[in-house]
Design an enzyme around this catalytic site. Structure first.
Site, PDB file in Angstrom:
ATOM      1  N   SER A 148       0.825  -1.210   0.000  1.00 34.60           N
ATOM      2  CA  SER A 148       0.000   0.000   0.000  1.00 34.60           C
ATOM      3  C   SER A 148       0.859   1.261   0.000  1.00 34.60           C
ATOM      4  O   SER A 148       2.002   1.266   0.455  1.00 34.60           O
ATOM      5  CB  SER A 148      -0.918   0.021   1.218  1.00 34.60           C
ATOM      6  OG  SER A 148      -1.780  -1.091   1.200  1.00 34.60           O
TER       7      SER A 148
HETATM    8  N1  SAH Z   1      -1.167  -4.646   3.953  1.00 32.80           N
HETATM    9  C1  SAH Z   1      -0.392  -4.688   2.720  1.00 32.80           C
HETATM   10  C2  SAH Z   1      -1.251  -4.460   1.527  1.00 32.80           C
HETATM   11  C3  SAH Z   1      -1.412  -5.715   0.777  1.00 32.80           C
HETATM   12  S1  SAH Z   1      -2.492  -5.599  -0.609  1.00 32.80           S
HETATM   13  C4  SAH Z   1       0.741  -3.697   2.848  1.00 32.80           C
HETATM   14  O1  SAH Z   1       1.313  -3.616   3.889  1.00 32.80           O
HETATM   15  O2  SAH Z   1       1.098  -3.054   1.897  1.00 32.80           O
HETATM   16  C5  SAH Z   1      -3.940  -6.364   0.016  1.00 32.80           C
HETATM   17  C6  SAH Z   1      -3.831  -7.818   0.347  1.00 32.80           C
HETATM   18  O3  SAH Z   1      -5.124  -8.244   0.721  1.00 32.80           O
HETATM   19  C7  SAH Z   1      -3.406  -8.730  -0.798  1.00 32.80           C
HETATM   20  O4  SAH Z   1      -2.237  -9.401  -0.447  1.00 32.80           O
HETATM   21  C8  SAH Z   1      -4.585  -9.686  -0.952  1.00 32.80           C
HETATM   22  O5  SAH Z   1      -4.209 -11.007  -1.263  1.00 32.80           O
HETATM   23  C9  SAH Z   1      -5.204  -9.607   0.425  1.00 32.80           C
HETATM   24  N2  SAH Z   1      -6.597 -10.037   0.528  1.00 32.80           N
HETATM   25  C10 SAH Z   1      -7.636  -9.811  -0.318  1.00 32.80           C
HETATM   26  N3  SAH Z   1      -8.753 -10.410   0.153  1.00 32.80           N
HETATM   27  C11 SAH Z   1      -8.410 -11.004   1.330  1.00 32.80           C
HETATM   28  C12 SAH Z   1      -9.114 -11.790   2.277  1.00 32.80           C
HETATM   29  N4  SAH Z   1     -10.416 -12.086   2.142  1.00 32.80           N
HETATM   30  N5  SAH Z   1      -8.446 -12.237   3.349  1.00 32.80           N
HETATM   31  C13 SAH Z   1      -7.136 -11.971   3.538  1.00 32.80           C
HETATM   32  N6  SAH Z   1      -6.411 -11.253   2.658  1.00 32.80           N
HETATM   33  C14 SAH Z   1      -7.040 -10.772   1.565  1.00 32.80           C
END
Ligand code: SAH
Length: 301
Positions: A148
């Site tokens: 993010s």
């Molecule tokens: N928190 C991260 C952002 C990751 S992007 C950071 O530090 O930058 C968002 C993530 O959400 C992705 O890896 C995706 O696989 C996950 N995601 C989407 N739906 C989800 C769900 N139902 N349960 C857990 N993770 C999920």
């Protein structure tokens, strides 16, 4: 300084791999939260707009909360090896400049800004992208997912912190661990961080990224975050790092009374939504600003 649990590197013990007992999740019947119709372009300037009719307005996330506690617990992370610190592309100075830009965009919470400054974001991304680590932008982490944008990470945590519990964050839950960056930032503002990822290789990636940082208060789970972690709930704060068309009801149920959930909501057009649990059966919701996140998906892969 005594902030043992706040210093990188920290003990590894807690970067664990426990599948949530999601199959046992009881079905919940939390009231549907209205999806916001409009987004304010810059909530940092306008503050939070409460949308529930019979609820008092929520405290603005800005200004009010400038952390007496922040500095006392925070220990700047001496996490980055000397060799990397001398690399001008990933130096402490470059990270400080990124934090200054985030502050300029309206994030005022010093504890959050300090946490952002402490976490070496470049260690969470592919080394080939290191030179971009401290631009304020989302970056690819594989599997069609992204790390993010630092501003939105800071903004969501700031909003979550300004809760009706006086800022207490004993347990927080993150949905969407990705590479683990936001979990690391959260570990500096909350006592215990639980983070769920549905894509196994990303769950493994996060473990690998977090292990050298030895952060003692993060628990990583592989599973469907839409079900939350009922066995650990209630949470003082919940952050979703992926956007659904609505906030999963199980997560509303797992929010402590007085706690705050911050989530992107929508499809192509998304807004950041703040939901505060004000009673056993009462939640109030506010729309913050436009945002852009990867989609929230059910199940695991
Ligand atoms: N928190 C991260 C952002 C990751 S992007 C950071 O530090 O930058 C968002 C993530 O959400 C992705 O890896 C995706 O696989 C996950 N995601 C989407 N739906 C989800 C769900 N139902 N349960 C857990 N993770 C999920």
């Amino acid at each position: 300084m005594t902030g043992k649990a706040r210093r990188f590197p920290l003990l590894l013990s807690s970067v664990v791999d426990a599948a949530p007992k999601s199959a046992q999740t009881r079905s919940v019947s939390a009231p549907r939260i209205a999806t916001p119709q409009t987004a304010t372009q810059n909530a940092a300037q306008t503050g939070v707009k409460a949308s529930a009719q019979n609820a008092p307005p929520m405290a603005s996330p800005s200004k009010s909360h400038t952390n007496a506690v922040a500095r006392s617990q925070f220990v700047p992370a001496a996490t980055v090896p000397e060799s990397e610190r001398s690399n001008p592309l990933v130096s402490d100075a470059v990270r400080r400049a990124m934090v200054a830009r985030v502050a300029k965009q309206g994030v005022t919470d010093a504890k959050v800004l300090a946490a952002l400054e402490a976490v070496p974001r470049h260690l969470f991304i592919d080394p080939g992208l290191s030179s971009q680590a401290y631009i304020d932008s989302a970056l690819p982490i594989g599997h069609h997912q992204t790390i993010s944008q630092p501003y939105i990470v800071a903004r969501m945590i700031e909003v979550m912190r300004h809760n009706a519990l006086g800022g207490k964050l004993d347990k927080v839950l993150e949905i969407g661990t990705g590479c683990g960056y936001q979990a690391a930032v959260l570990s500096l503002v909350a006592k215990e961080v639980y983070s769920i990822e549905r894509i196994k290789p990303l769950h493994e990636l996060a473990k690998n990224k977090l292990r050298p940082l030895r952060i003692a208060n993060i628990r990583l789970h592989y599973g469907d975050g839409m079900l939350g972690l009922p066995q650990v709930a209630p949470f003082d704060g919940i952050i979703l790092a992926a956007a659904g068309l609505e906030v999963p009801p199980a997560l509303l149920e797992q929010l402590a009374i007085g706690g705050r959930l911050v989530a992107p909501v929508g499809g192509r057009q998304q807004v950041l939504q703040l939901i505060e649990r004000v009673g056993k059966l009462e939640w109030k919701s506010a729309t913050l600003e436009a945002c852009h996140f990867v989609p929230l998906r059910a199940g695991t892969v």
